[in-house]
Design a protein around this motif. Structure first.
Motif, PDB file in Angstrom:
ATOM      1  N   PRO A 134       7.831  -3.761  11.751  1.00  0.00           N
ATOM      2  CA  PRO A 134       7.129  -4.514  12.799  1.00  0.00           C
ATOM      3  C   PRO A 134       5.721  -4.937  12.382  1.00  0.00           C
ATOM      4  CG  PRO A 134       8.311  -2.686  13.783  1.00  0.00           C
ATOM      5  CD  PRO A 134       8.432  -2.529  12.273  1.00  0.00           C
ATOM      6  N   SER A 135       5.030  -4.091  11.655  1.00  0.00           N
ATOM      7  CA  SER A 135       3.655  -4.417  11.239  1.00  0.00           C
ATOM      8  C   SER A 135       3.601  -5.517  10.184  1.00  0.00           C
ATOM      9  CB  SER A 135       2.971  -3.159  10.698  1.00  0.00           C
ATOM     10  OG  SER A 135       3.639  -2.706   9.527  1.00  0.00           O
ATOM     11  N   ALA A 136       4.745  -5.811   9.559  1.00  0.00           N
ATOM     12  CA  ALA A 136       4.768  -6.811   8.491  1.00  0.00           C
ATOM     13  C   ALA A 136       5.427  -8.118   8.905  1.00  0.00           C
ATOM     14  CB  ALA A 136       5.494  -6.237   7.274  1.00  0.00           C
ATOM     15  N   ARG A 137       5.853  -8.202  10.135  1.00  0.00           N
ATOM     16  CA  ARG A 137       6.516  -9.426  10.593  1.00  0.00           C
ATOM     17  C   ARG A 137       5.531 -10.583  10.631  1.00  0.00           C
ATOM     18  NH1 ARG A 137      10.152  -6.139  14.724  1.00  0.00           N
ATOM     19  NH2 ARG A 137      11.575  -5.355  13.139  1.00  0.00           N
ATOM     20  N   GLU A 186       0.816  -1.211   0.000  1.00  0.00           N
ATOM     21  CA  GLU A 186       0.000   0.000   0.000  1.00  0.00           C
ATOM     22  C   GLU A 186       0.853   1.266   0.000  1.00  0.00           C
ATOM     23  OE1 GLU A 186      -2.898  -0.237   3.135  1.00  0.00           O
ATOM     24  OE2 GLU A 186      -3.508  -2.257   2.533  1.00  0.00           O
ATOM     25  N   GLY A 187       1.925   1.242  -0.809  1.00  0.00           N
ATOM     26  CA  GLY A 187       2.775   2.409  -0.960  1.00  0.00           C
ATOM     27  C   GLY A 187       3.793   2.629   0.133  1.00  0.00           C
ATOM     28  N   ALA A 188       3.828   1.773   1.135  1.00  0.00           N
ATOM     29  CA  ALA A 188       4.791   1.918   2.230  1.00  0.00           C
ATOM     30  C   ALA A 188       5.812   0.787   2.173  1.00  0.00           C
ATOM     31  CB  ALA A 188       4.072   1.888   3.576  1.00  0.00           C
ATOM     32  N   VAL A 189       7.064   1.103   2.469  1.00  0.00           N
ATOM     33  CA  VAL A 189       8.107   0.079   2.531  1.00  0.00           C
ATOM     34  C   VAL A 189       7.872  -0.764   3.779  1.00  0.00           C
ATOM     35  CG1 VAL A 189      10.584  -0.331   2.804  1.00  0.00           C
ATOM     36  CG2 VAL A 189       9.785   1.487   1.283  1.00  0.00           C
TER      37      VAL A 189
END
Length: 125
Positions: free
Chosen positions: A73-76, A33-36
């Motif tokens: 952290p949100s993608a772990r 969503e556009g964020a790394v």
């Protein structure tokens, strides 16, 4: 946190290091969503040749080396790290390399679990 001067120094050193490595290392970024949400960098034997390397035994041949893998952290535990590593592996194998190595702190349980799940083995401490 860092002071403004420390942030400026880190930013300049990072930019210089990235400029040196442009075209000589693999740097992949995962976005959502556009964020790394993750990145991985790996070095090739050609890039590593002739450099002073910490923790590298002079008796070992140079091989492709993952220098950094990071996930937000949100993608772990969402597959971002696994996907990035799988892509690096594919690039390294397609280039004809037979070994991809990395280092991980033995206290980093989540990273160890990821690498073991990908088939990596401990070969030294």
């Amino acid at each position: 946190g860092y002071s403004a001067l420390q942030r400026a120094i880190v930013r300049a050193e990072t930019a210089a290091g990235l400029a040196e490595r442009r075209g000589a290392s693999l740097l992949l970024v995962a976005e959502r969503e556009g964020a790394v949400v993750g990145s991985v960098e790996a070095f090739t034997p050609d890039f590593l040749s002739g450099k002073q390397l910490r923790f590298w035994s002079a008796s070992l041949p140079l091989e492709s080396y993952v220098s950094a893998l990071a996930t937000a952290p949100s993608a772990r535990r969402s597959g971002v790290g696994r996907t990035l590593m799988s892509r690096v592996e594919a690039i390294v194998w397609e280039a004809g390399e037979s070994v991809l190595s990395l280092q991980v702190d033995e206290l980093n349980g989540p990273a160890l679990q990821l690498y073991r799940g990908l088939g990596y083995e401990v070969v030294g401490r």
